[in-house]
Write a protein that holds these residues in place. Sequence first.
Motif, mmCIF file in Angstrom:
data_model
loop_
_atom_site.group_PDB
_atom_site.id
_atom_site.type_symbol
_atom_site.label_atom_id
_atom_site.label_comp_id
_atom_site.label_asym_id
_atom_site.label_seq_id
_atom_site.Cartn_x
_atom_site.Cartn_y
_atom_site.Cartn_z
ATOM 1 N N ASP A 8 0.844 -1.201 0.000
ATOM 2 C CA ASP A 8 0.000 0.000 0.000
ATOM 3 C C ASP A 8 0.878 1.249 0.000
ATOM 4 O O ASP A 8 2.002 1.225 0.511
ATOM 5 C CB ASP A 8 -0.948 0.027 1.195
ATOM 6 C CG ASP A 8 -2.022 1.081 1.028
ATOM 7 O OD1 ASP A 8 -2.604 1.177 -0.070
ATOM 8 O OD2 ASP A 8 -2.276 1.835 1.990
ATOM 9 N N HIS A 10 0.429 5.679 0.428
ATOM 10 C CA HIS A 10 -0.347 6.909 0.561
ATOM 11 C C HIS A 10 0.579 8.110 0.443
ATOM 12 O O HIS A 10 1.703 8.086 0.960
ATOM 13 C CB HIS A 10 -1.106 6.971 1.893
ATOM 14 C CG HIS A 10 -2.357 6.151 1.877
ATOM 15 N ND1 HIS A 10 -3.546 6.618 1.366
ATOM 16 C CD2 HIS A 10 -2.582 4.886 2.258
ATOM 17 C CE1 HIS A 10 -4.465 5.672 1.447
ATOM 18 N NE2 HIS A 10 -3.909 4.599 1.986
ATOM 19 N N HIS A 42 -3.416 -1.427 5.679
ATOM 20 C CA HIS A 42 -3.964 -1.670 4.337
ATOM 21 C C HIS A 42 -3.156 -2.752 3.617
ATOM 22 O O HIS A 42 -3.727 -3.632 2.960
ATOM 23 C CB HIS A 42 -3.967 -0.385 3.506
ATOM 24 C CG HIS A 42 -4.909 0.656 4.046
ATOM 25 N ND1 HIS A 42 -5.104 1.871 3.433
ATOM 26 C CD2 HIS A 42 -5.704 0.647 5.142
ATOM 27 C CE1 HIS A 42 -5.990 2.581 4.129
ATOM 28 N NE2 HIS A 42 -6.361 1.854 5.175
HETATM 29 MG MG MG Z 1 -4.461 2.473 1.440
#
Ligand code: MG
Length: 157
Positions: A8, A10, A42
């Motif tokens: 993941d 971000h 995540h």
């Molecule tokens: Mg995420």
Amino acid sequence: MRVGSGIDVHAFGPGDAVVLGGVRIAHSRGVVAHSDGDVLLHALVDALLGAAALGDIGQHFPDTDPRWKGADSARFVTATVELLAQAGWKVVNADLTLLAEAPRIGPWRDAIRSGVAGLLGLPRACVNLKATTTEHLGFVGRSEGLMAMATVLIDER
Ligand code: MG
């Protein structure tokens, strides 16, 4: 036994803290996300879903769903563990890696491990957390965002 992996990312954005593995850590920036933007959890959810061949986090918790706006990502983990249980799987261990120049997570490492272990119903010894920088290379190295990777093993209940 089955293995699964998850990744993941971000981007950093306005804010004064990031949530990593369920722990809120003060930082000079926040992250851009529909939920709390917890890259560790995540990646973990995607690893769990991957091991059980149950798709990915976007299918189960779409970022277009107002239910998940600002959501505590721990909810995604517990819901995913329940999905796996219904499919006949239990988690054996999890190995998480954070890629970031900052924040440094050393002081929170054991708290994160304990929290994640609790979500997975495992002893802390079955959850590992590693962190690395990328030597100032790439988007992580330029401190444009955070990345996490997760590997899990699951077994029949
Ligand atoms: Mg995420």
